[in-house]
Motif scaffolding. Structure first.
Motif, PDB file in Angstrom:
ATOM      1  N   ALA A   1       0.838  -1.203   0.000  1.00  0.00           N
ATOM      2  CA  ALA A   1       0.000   0.000   0.000  1.00  0.00           C
ATOM      3  C   ALA A   1       0.873   1.253   0.000  1.00  0.00           C
ATOM      4  O   ALA A   1       0.579   2.227  -0.693  1.00  0.00           O
ATOM      5  CB  ALA A   1      -0.925  -0.014   1.212  1.00  0.00           C
ATOM      6  N   GLY A   2       1.957   1.227   0.777  1.00  0.00           N
ATOM      7  CA  GLY A   2       2.855   2.383   0.834  1.00  0.00           C
ATOM      8  C   GLY A   2       3.451   2.701  -0.526  1.00  0.00           C
ATOM      9  O   GLY A   2       3.549   3.868  -0.924  1.00  0.00           O
TER      10      GLY A   2
ATOM     11  N   ALA B   1      -2.105  12.085   3.379  1.00  0.00           N
ATOM     12  CA  ALA B   1      -2.747  13.309   2.900  1.00  0.00           C
ATOM     13  C   ALA B   1      -2.679  13.266   1.380  1.00  0.00           C
ATOM     14  O   ALA B   1      -1.594  13.178   0.809  1.00  0.00           O
ATOM     15  CB  ALA B   1      -2.022  14.539   3.436  1.00  0.00           C
ATOM     16  N   LEU B   2      -3.866  13.268   0.755  1.00  0.00           N
ATOM     17  CA  LEU B   2      -3.957  13.093  -0.704  1.00  0.00           C
ATOM     18  C   LEU B   2      -4.659  14.285  -1.329  1.00  0.00           C
ATOM     19  O   LEU B   2      -5.631  14.796  -0.756  1.00  0.00           O
ATOM     20  CB  LEU B   2      -4.879  11.922  -1.043  1.00  0.00           C
ATOM     21  CG  LEU B   2      -4.598  10.504  -0.657  1.00  0.00           C
ATOM     22  CD1 LEU B   2      -5.922   9.834  -0.339  1.00  0.00           C
ATOM     23  CD2 LEU B   2      -3.916   9.808  -1.803  1.00  0.00           C
TER      24      LEU B   2
ATOM     25  N   GLU C   1      -8.728   6.961  -7.115  1.00  0.00           N
ATOM     26  CA  GLU C   1      -7.741   5.997  -7.624  1.00  0.00           C
ATOM     27  C   GLU C   1      -7.053   5.281  -6.458  1.00  0.00           C
ATOM     28  O   GLU C   1      -6.817   4.072  -6.515  1.00  0.00           O
ATOM     29  CB  GLU C   1      -6.708   6.692  -8.512  1.00  0.00           C
ATOM     30  CG  GLU C   1      -5.768   5.665  -9.138  1.00  0.00           C
ATOM     31  CD  GLU C   1      -4.729   6.274 -10.074  1.00  0.00           C
ATOM     32  OE1 GLU C   1      -4.829   7.481 -10.382  1.00  0.00           O
ATOM     33  OE2 GLU C   1      -3.816   5.521 -10.473  1.00  0.00           O
ATOM     34  N   ALA C   2      -6.751   6.030  -5.395  1.00  0.00           N
ATOM     35  CA  ALA C   2      -6.099   5.408  -4.234  1.00  0.00           C
ATOM     36  C   ALA C   2      -7.013   4.355  -3.607  1.00  0.00           C
ATOM     37  O   ALA C   2      -6.571   3.239  -3.284  1.00  0.00           O
ATOM     38  CB  ALA C   2      -5.725   6.480  -3.214  1.00  0.00           C
ATOM     39  N   VAL C   3      -8.289   4.698  -3.443  1.00  0.00           N
ATOM     40  CA  VAL C   3      -9.243   3.741  -2.860  1.00  0.00           C
ATOM     41  C   VAL C   3      -9.323   2.496  -3.741  1.00  0.00           C
ATOM     42  O   VAL C   3      -9.254   1.357  -3.245  1.00  0.00           O
ATOM     43  CB  VAL C   3     -10.644   4.392  -2.707  1.00  0.00           C
ATOM     44  CG1 VAL C   3     -11.697   3.342  -2.373  1.00  0.00           C
ATOM     45  CG2 VAL C   3     -10.601   5.472  -1.624  1.00  0.00           C
ATOM     46  N   ASN C   4      -9.431   2.701  -5.052  1.00  0.00           N
ATOM     47  CA  ASN C   4      -9.579   1.555  -5.959  1.00  0.00           C
ATOM     48  C   ASN C   4      -8.331   0.685  -5.985  1.00  0.00           C
ATOM     49  O   ASN C   4      -8.425  -0.546  -5.976  1.00  0.00           O
ATOM     50  CB  ASN C   4      -9.888   2.037  -7.382  1.00  0.00           C
ATOM     51  CG  ASN C   4     -11.268   2.654  -7.460  1.00  0.00           C
ATOM     52  OD1 ASN C   4     -12.134   2.372  -6.617  1.00  0.00           O
ATOM     53  ND2 ASN C   4     -11.487   3.524  -8.445  1.00  0.00           N
TER      54      ASN C   4
ATOM     55  N   PRO D   1      -9.023  -1.522   2.804  1.00  0.00           N
ATOM     56  CA  PRO D   1      -9.819  -0.295   2.702  1.00  0.00           C
ATOM     57  C   PRO D   1      -8.975   0.954   2.930  1.00  0.00           C
ATOM     58  O   PRO D   1      -7.970   0.900   3.647  1.00  0.00           O
ATOM     59  CB  PRO D   1     -10.867  -0.447   3.817  1.00  0.00           C
ATOM     60  CG  PRO D   1     -10.532  -1.668   4.586  1.00  0.00           C
ATOM     61  CD  PRO D   1      -9.319  -2.314   3.995  1.00  0.00           C
ATOM     62  N   LEU D   2      -9.381   2.043   2.300  1.00  0.00           N
ATOM     63  CA  LEU D   2      -8.789   3.361   2.552  1.00  0.00           C
ATOM     64  C   LEU D   2      -9.959   4.287   2.858  1.00  0.00           C
ATOM     65  O   LEU D   2     -10.830   4.484   2.017  1.00  0.00           O
ATOM     66  CB  LEU D   2      -8.013   3.855   1.324  1.00  0.00           C
ATOM     67  CG  LEU D   2      -7.324   5.212   1.507  1.00  0.00           C
ATOM     68  CD1 LEU D   2      -6.133   5.106   2.443  1.00  0.00           C
ATOM     69  CD2 LEU D   2      -6.875   5.792   0.160  1.00  0.00           C
TER      70      LEU D   2
END
Ligand SMILES: [Mg+2]
Length: 317
Positions: free
Chosen positions: A194-195, A265-266, A273-276, A284-285
């Protein structure tokens, strides 16, 4: 007690000269490592002390996993790819069954995280484990604490409060490592993949080892910003409310610590896109607030504001 060299040879040495980037593994005075061209090294060390960071009676396999996991979590927070680690173990005695189980937990996470154990040291004393981790990040691209901008969305991976909830479960006598809270406490999962994904999308990140509020404050201070938090939307660890009750579960999620999730922080346009992309990792995000220009953390009732974990409260951090 067997000698240090016998213990290392039997429980810790694994052939790693064939691992990528390992010019020479254990056996000489130093390991020799060759970082990839164009990368920077990310280096961190974490010490886990018995009855401070984990209970003495915790399963040795979990102690081995956890000592490495908490160190790798710092690489995840920078978006670094984990490469190598070194272990300095202080042991009260050479209990071979304990060591075998400890080493199994440590090496299993090494394999899964593609980390080579390239050096180590064994001494005698109260149980304590120091793990140094080395990761790589493309030069200039590390995810820093200092990049958050007003208007960014704050989001966390996974669920919160499991560290505190798992400690409560342990104190209540729960010993089954399949219990989700005990797993979160004793077998935390470093969010390495994820990172690396978030490195491409987020402005800033930190791992939540001291508790959400404390680590959010660290991120805000480093970035020179503030945060508007929505505490009511925090994702709570499975079983947390049943174990602690509603109010204590919310406080555990805010300030419990030992969660090892990532806080990022996005820019708002990167959130979907990050969630997907994290969803494809089964992670989950959850958006939990926004970065604002005014310093401080807003949205928390000051009279009930909990504080994060500090080793030396009131002292210099
Ligand atoms: Mg950290």
């Amino acid at each position: 007690m067997p000698s240090e060299f016998e213990l290392i040879a039997r429980f810790f040495a694994r052939p790693c000269d064939a691992e990528p980037g390992v010019v020479a593994g254990p056996g000489d005075d130093c390991a020799l490592l060759a970082p990839s061209a164009g990368s920077e090294l990310a280096v961190s060390v974490d010490t886990s002390v018995v009855d401070v960071h984990f209970p003495q009676a915790a399963p040795a396999v979990a102690i081995g996993h956890r000592a490495l996991a908490v160190a790798l979590s710092d690489l995840a927070a920078m978006g670094a790819r984990a490469r190598w680690c070194a272990l300095a173990a202080t042991l009260p005695e050479a209990d071979e069954a304990w060591l075998e189980s400890f080493a199994a937990g440590f090496h299993a996470l090494c394999r899964r995280s593609r980390v080579a154990l390239v050096g180590g040291d064994v001494t005698r004393g109260p149980l304590s484990l120091s793990v140094t981790v080395h990761g790589e990040v493309p030069a200039g691209r590390a995810l820093r604490r200092s990049g958050a901008e007003a208007g960014d969305i704050l989001a966390v991976t996974g669920a919160l409060g499991g560290g505190r909830g798992g400690l409560a479960a342990w104190r209540d006598g729960v010993r089954d490592l399949d219990d989700p809270l005990l797993r979160a406490y004793l077998l935390p999962e470093p969010r390495l993949t994820a990172g690396e994904v978030l490195r491409e999308l987020a402005h800033a990140a930190i791992d939540i080892s001291d508790g959400l509020l404390a680590d959010l404050q660290h991120l805000c201070t480093a970035s020179g910003v503030g945060a508007a938090l929505q505490p009511e939307v925090l994702p709570l660890a499975e079983g947390l409310t049943a174990r602690l009750g509603e109010a204590a579960a919310r406080e555990a999620a805010l300030a419990g610590g030992d969660d090892y999730e990532l806080l990022v922080a996005l820019p708002p346009e990167a959130l979907n896109e990050a969630v997907n992309r994290l969803q494809t990792l089964g992670l989950p995000l959850t958006p939990i607030g926004r970065v604002v220009g005014e310093p401080g953390i807003h949205g928390i009732d000051d009279s009930t504001r909990p504080t994060g974990w500090q080793h030396f409260p009131g002292g210099t951090p």
